[in-house]
Design an enzyme around this catalytic site. Sequence first.
Site, PDB file in Angstrom:
ATOM      1  N   ASP A 186      77.313  85.528  28.294  1.00 11.46           N
ATOM      2  CA  ASP A 186      78.739  85.818  28.122  1.00 11.46           C
ATOM      3  C   ASP A 186      78.932  86.184  26.656  1.00 11.46           C
ATOM      4  O   ASP A 186      79.020  85.320  25.785  1.00 11.46           O
ATOM      5  CB  ASP A 186      79.556  84.590  28.517  1.00 11.46           C
ATOM      6  CG  ASP A 186      81.056  84.849  28.472  1.00 11.46           C
ATOM      7  OD1 ASP A 186      81.469  85.930  27.997  1.00 11.46           O
ATOM      8  OD2 ASP A 186      81.828  83.973  28.895  1.00 11.46           O
ATOM      9  N   HIS A 221      77.719  76.968  34.581  1.00 13.46           N
ATOM     10  CA  HIS A 221      78.656  77.518  33.599  1.00 13.46           C
ATOM     11  C   HIS A 221      78.541  76.834  32.245  1.00 13.46           C
ATOM     12  O   HIS A 221      78.419  75.619  32.155  1.00 13.46           O
ATOM     13  CB  HIS A 221      80.082  77.339  34.143  1.00 13.46           C
ATOM     14  CG  HIS A 221      81.154  77.846  33.237  1.00 13.46           C
ATOM     15  ND1 HIS A 221      82.188  77.048  32.791  1.00 13.46           N
ATOM     16  CD2 HIS A 221      81.358  79.066  32.676  1.00 13.46           C
ATOM     17  CE1 HIS A 221      82.987  77.761  32.015  1.00 13.46           C
ATOM     18  NE2 HIS A 221      82.506  78.985  31.928  1.00 13.46           N
ATOM     19  N   HIS A 234      81.082  77.993  23.052  1.00 15.22           N
ATOM     20  CA  HIS A 234      82.289  78.448  23.748  1.00 15.22           C
ATOM     21  C   HIS A 234      83.525  78.190  22.906  1.00 15.22           C
ATOM     22  O   HIS A 234      84.266  79.098  22.568  1.00 15.22           O
ATOM     23  CB  HIS A 234      82.418  77.765  25.110  1.00 15.22           C
ATOM     24  CG  HIS A 234      83.477  78.382  25.969  1.00 15.22           C
ATOM     25  ND1 HIS A 234      84.833  78.223  25.720  1.00 15.22           N
ATOM     26  CD2 HIS A 234      83.394  79.165  27.071  1.00 15.22           C
ATOM     27  CE1 HIS A 234      85.526  78.890  26.634  1.00 15.22           C
ATOM     28  NE2 HIS A 234      84.679  79.469  27.461  1.00 15.22           N
TER      29      HIS A 234
END
Length: 275
Positions: free
Chosen positions: A85, A5, A41
């Site tokens: 993502d 991740h 992120h």
Amino acid sequence: WIMGHMVNEIYQIDEFVDLGANSIETDVRFDDNAMAEYTFHGVPCDCRRWCHKWEYINTFLEGLRRATTPGDSKYRSELILVVFDLKTSQLSSSNAYKGGKLFAEKLLRYYWNGGNNGGRAYIILSIPKIDHYAFISGFRDALKESKHEDLLAKVGYDFSGNDDLDSIRSALNKAGVKDKEHVWQSDGITNCIARNLNRVREAVQNRDSANGYINKVYYWTIEKYVSVRDALNAEVDGIMTNYPNVIVNVLNEDNFRNRFRMATFEDNPWEHFTR
């Protein structure tokens, strides 16, 4: 598939593969013109993680290409799947199509090397909002227009916003994606919060149904041993985690070692797995 991740700097590719990941997830940010700009992120992110690692997207894609190109000195044969993502919340719905086209062009140039001996990993476009299904349409159209439609064999699709499954199916169909055409279905939440497996079980049931739309189901983001065992017992295909070594350890436990194994490049991520 053990999915590392928030891999947003090139050095983290080796870090996560060394821990046992055969897949990574990378966050992609866009500028005001719908162009993918960097991997990042930001806050908030998972507990016990540093949220601010980043790389320019072109640089990251080149590093990723090297890590997934046989014969390159940086090649990692274990790394077979990459989930992008796509932080499309920065895009308007009307800009999503453009964003998809531009991202396909970027992947074609920096990852697939113009279609000439580029990276071999399978790619999943993971989009948080079903309203942005046109991103997929734009991506597919760009590869067709550039005469590289063959690369779509390496591309799958996911909507990650935990929406109703019927709504996701409808969005995929609007994007031109048929039922069970390279569809991964995610379910999950940050590792800071517990989440039940009800929707995972619903997705698994859809996957195993003759009239479902899903090929594979993955759960994010977990690293507690009990959570990993529960997810495997729910029959997921992939687990996204900050600690790939925990998943490896659970897979080696007596209850799981004969039921599951790590996916390899020979395992087609678009095929339904039957025991």
